[in-house]
Design a protein around this motif. Structure first.
Motif, PDB file in Angstrom:
ATOM      1  N   GLU A   1       0.971  -1.470   0.274  1.00  8.87           N
ATOM      2  CA  GLU A   1       0.011  -0.274  -0.113  1.00  8.87           C
ATOM      3  C   GLU A   1       0.695   1.551  -0.408  1.00  8.87           C
ATOM      4  O   GLU A   1       0.555   2.136  -0.638  1.00  8.87           O
ATOM      5  CB  GLU A   1      -0.942  -0.040   1.533  1.00  8.87           C
ATOM      6  CG  GLU A   1      -1.984  -0.968   1.107  1.00  8.87           C
ATOM      7  CD  GLU A   1      -1.550  -2.788   1.454  1.00  8.87           C
ATOM      8  OE1 GLU A   1      -0.426  -2.139   1.895  1.00  8.87           O
ATOM      9  OE2 GLU A   1      -1.826  -3.311   0.608  1.00  8.87           O
ATOM     10  N   GLU A   2       1.780   1.380   0.702  1.00  4.39           N
ATOM     11  CA  GLU A   2       2.684   2.117   0.823  1.00  4.39           C
ATOM     12  C   GLU A   2       3.304   2.408  -0.459  1.00  4.39           C
ATOM     13  O   GLU A   2       4.472   4.035  -0.637  1.00  4.39           O
ATOM     14  CB  GLU A   2       3.862   2.656   1.695  1.00  4.39           C
ATOM     15  CG  GLU A   2       3.079   2.813   3.552  1.00  4.39           C
ATOM     16  CD  GLU A   2       4.093   1.744   4.549  1.00  4.39           C
ATOM     17  OE1 GLU A   2       4.063   3.078   5.752  1.00  4.39           O
ATOM     18  OE2 GLU A   2       4.432   1.041   4.426  1.00  4.39           O
ATOM     19  N   MET A   3       3.797   1.643  -1.290  1.00  3.13           N
ATOM     20  CA  MET A   3       4.400   1.620  -2.670  1.00  3.13           C
ATOM     21  C   MET A   3       3.692   2.839  -3.395  1.00  3.13           C
ATOM     22  O   MET A   3       3.225   2.292  -3.499  1.00  3.13           O
ATOM     23  CB  MET A   3       4.676   0.575  -4.157  1.00  3.13           C
ATOM     24  CG  MET A   3       5.505  -0.586  -2.395  1.00  3.13           C
ATOM     25  SD  MET A   3       5.201  -2.344  -3.557  1.00  3.13           S
ATOM     26  CE  MET A   3       5.562  -1.146  -4.908  1.00  3.13           C
ATOM     27  N   PRO A   4       4.977   3.506  -4.004  1.00  5.76           N
ATOM     28  CA  PRO A   4       4.463   4.836  -5.324  1.00  5.76           C
ATOM     29  C   PRO A   4       3.917   3.501  -6.277  1.00  5.76           C
ATOM     30  O   PRO A   4       4.316   2.643  -6.848  1.00  5.76           O
ATOM     31  CB  PRO A   4       5.963   4.989  -5.655  1.00  5.76           C
ATOM     32  CG  PRO A   4       7.013   4.708  -5.274  1.00  5.76           C
ATOM     33  CD  PRO A   4       6.954   3.639  -4.155  1.00  5.76           C
ATOM     34  N   HIS A   5       2.500   4.080  -6.438  1.00 11.59           N
ATOM     35  CA  HIS A   5       1.969   3.462  -7.771  1.00 11.59           C
ATOM     36  C   HIS A   5       1.741   4.057  -9.174  1.00 11.59           C
ATOM     37  O   HIS A   5       0.945   3.917 -10.146  1.00 11.59           O
ATOM     38  CB  HIS A   5      -0.065   3.442  -7.009  1.00 11.59           C
ATOM     39  CG  HIS A   5       0.064   2.387  -5.691  1.00 11.59           C
ATOM     40  ND1 HIS A   5       1.197   2.381  -4.966  1.00 11.59           N
ATOM     41  CD2 HIS A   5      -0.596   1.228  -5.722  1.00 11.59           C
ATOM     42  CE1 HIS A   5       0.075   1.249  -4.231  1.00 11.59           C
ATOM     43  NE2 HIS A   5      -0.721   0.802  -4.990  1.00 11.59           N
ATOM     44  N   TYR A   6       2.511   5.254  -9.135  1.00 13.28           N
ATOM     45  CA  TYR A   6       2.977   6.738 -10.179  1.00 13.28           C
ATOM     46  C   TYR A   6       4.241   6.430 -10.446  1.00 13.28           C
ATOM     47  O   TYR A   6       4.765   6.490  -9.738  1.00 13.28           O
ATOM     48  CB  TYR A   6       2.453   7.621  -9.621  1.00 13.28           C
ATOM     49  CG  TYR A   6       0.504   7.238 -10.273  1.00 13.28           C
ATOM     50  CD1 TYR A   6      -0.641   7.521 -11.202  1.00 13.28           C
ATOM     51  CD2 TYR A   6       0.040   7.293  -9.071  1.00 13.28           C
ATOM     52  CE1 TYR A   6      -1.302   7.585 -11.343  1.00 13.28           C
ATOM     53  CE2 TYR A   6      -1.219   6.862  -8.946  1.00 13.28           C
ATOM     54  CZ  TYR A   6      -2.146   7.536 -10.077  1.00 13.28           C
ATOM     55  OH  TYR A   6      -3.308   6.980  -9.846  1.00 13.28           O
ATOM     56  N   ALA A   7       4.483   7.057 -11.391  1.00 12.44           N
ATOM     57  CA  ALA A   7       5.930   6.918 -12.419  1.00 12.44           C
ATOM     58  C   ALA A   7       5.408   7.831 -12.814  1.00 12.44           C
ATOM     59  O   ALA A   7       4.882   8.007 -14.161  1.00 12.44           O
ATOM     60  CB  ALA A   7       6.791   5.422 -12.420  1.00 12.44           C
ATOM     61  N   ILE A   8       7.745   8.795 -13.509  1.00 11.58           N
ATOM     62  CA  ILE A   8       7.170   9.287 -14.563  1.00 11.58           C
ATOM     63  C   ILE A   8       8.346   8.203 -15.520  1.00 11.58           C
ATOM     64  O   ILE A   8       8.982   7.975 -14.998  1.00 11.58           O
ATOM     65  CB  ILE A   8       8.411  10.807 -14.243  1.00 11.58           C
ATOM     66  CG1 ILE A   8       7.749  11.717 -12.903  1.00 11.58           C
ATOM     67  CG2 ILE A   8       8.978  11.248 -15.086  1.00 11.58           C
ATOM     68  CD1 ILE A   8       8.331  12.719 -13.261  1.00 11.58           C
ATOM     69  N   THR A   9       7.827   8.435 -16.836  1.00 12.49           N
ATOM     70  CA  THR A   9       8.710   7.722 -17.842  1.00 12.49           C
ATOM     71  C   THR A   9       8.395   7.975 -19.287  1.00 12.49           C
ATOM     72  O   THR A   9       8.060   9.120 -19.562  1.00 12.49           O
ATOM     73  CB  THR A   9       8.001   6.780 -17.928  1.00 12.49           C
ATOM     74  OG1 THR A   9       8.205   5.322 -18.895  1.00 12.49           O
ATOM     75  CG2 THR A   9       6.471   6.409 -18.212  1.00 12.49           C
ATOM     76  N   MET A  10       9.805   7.984 -19.645  1.00 14.35           N
ATOM     77  CA  MET A  10      10.116   7.854 -20.562  1.00 14.35           C
ATOM     78  C   MET A  10       9.203   7.409 -21.748  1.00 14.35           C
ATOM     79  O   MET A  10       8.779   6.139 -21.175  1.00 14.35           O
ATOM     80  CB  MET A  10      11.374   7.906 -21.579  1.00 14.35           C
ATOM     81  CG  MET A  10      12.752   8.363 -21.653  1.00 14.35           C
ATOM     82  SD  MET A  10      14.057   8.378 -22.350  1.00 14.35           S
ATOM     83  CE  MET A  10      15.114   9.095 -21.594  1.00 14.35           C
ATOM     84  N   GLY A  11       8.299   8.486 -22.343  1.00 15.60           N
ATOM     85  CA  GLY A  11       7.529   7.508 -23.609  1.00 15.60           C
ATOM     86  C   GLY A  11       7.724   6.530 -24.646  1.00 15.60           C
ATOM     87  O   GLY A  11       9.345   6.452 -24.585  1.00 15.60           O
TER      88      GLY A  11
END
Ligand code: PGA
Length: 262
Positions: A183-193
């Motif tokens: 639950e505490e883990m990040p669920h979103y990321a910034i990623t190159m496309g």
């Protein structure tokens, strides 16, 4: 596409590192796109070994593929408690070689305005002259960077929601040992496309281990589909090298004519 199959992870990593080193020898101020994850660790160890023998990284510029949203490097924490990809790169490569900090770029997971950060990251890559060689792993769901199934092949650097599969893989590989709950883990990321990645002049994709055999076969020999974003390699126009260990190559049926086993 050149598919190179090596017997072991170590041989695969040495071969991958030799491609990176050749790129730097040809163009000492080249731009290398870097990846995190367990796959490239051996490649980075070999690059560190080369540096200890005198290999120079002083003019190399790097751009990392991705970073978790809401996470930033915190050197006051022990490494295993700092899950940022910036820390991973620092520990696994940057602090061991003579790369200049100002030449290193990892997406800023703590950016106040992630959308404008993503646009600026694209601009920086363009200003650097584009990526000469992009290193890539492959996720169990076929992702390149955090381009999860369904990501457009035209996608650019952006914020992406992580799939259950990716969250699970990351939990097992990194978070569990830090005592961080799912639950505490990040669920979103910034990623190159995928669109960003496909603009690199050359691609070096790596995979090892039997658990990657099925997805490697899908990505390299299955239909080109954004359900397996790494299958974009089949429509990639630049110079692509795929380096696999024997286990990860086990599901391939028809090796491309240029592929070779060593
Ligand atoms: P891994 O991750 O190298 O830890 O298997 C690859 C990826 O998710 O791209």
């Amino acid at each position: 596409m050149d598919i190179v199959i090596k017997e072991t992870y170590l041989e695969m990593s040495k071969y991958a590192a030799s491609i990176v080193a050749e790129t730097i020898i040809k163009k000492p101020d080249c731009v290398i796109g870097l990846a995190t994850g367990s796959t490239p660790i051996g490649t980075y160890r070999e690059l560190i070994r080369l540096h200890r023998e005198g290999f120079d990284f002083s003019r190399v510029r790097t751009f990392n593929l991705d970073e978790y949203l809401g996470v930033g490097m915190d050197l006051s924490k022990p490494y295993h408690m700092d899950q940022s990809y910036a820390r991973f790169m620092y520990e696994e490569l940057f602090r061991h070689i003579n790369i200049k900090p100002e030449n290193v770029h990892v997406p800023d997971g703590l950016a106040k305005d992630p959308e404008s950060f993503c646009r600026a990251y694209e601009e920086k890559i363009a200003k650097a002259g584009g990526i000469d060689l992009q290193l890539l792993g492959i996720g169990m769901d076929g992702h390149w960077a955090f381009n999860e199934p369904g990501s457009s092949f035209n996608s650019r650097t952006r914020v992406e929601k992580l799939t259950k599969q990716t969250l699970n893989d990351n939990y097992e590989a990194f978070y569990k040992k830090a005592g961080i709950s799912r639950e505490e883990m990040p669920h979103y990321a910034i990623t190159m496309g995928i669109g960003t990645i496909l603009e690199a002049k050359a691609i070096l994709m790596m995979a090892n281990g039997s658990k990657k055999a099925e997805i490697i076969a899908k990505a390299l020999e299955g239909p080109v589909t954004n359900e397996v974003t790494a299958s974009a390699i089949q429509i990639y126009q630049g110079e692509a090298t795929v380096v696999l260990d024997r286990e990860a190559a086990a599901g391939l049926k028809q090796l491309a004519p240029s592929s070779h086993c060593t």
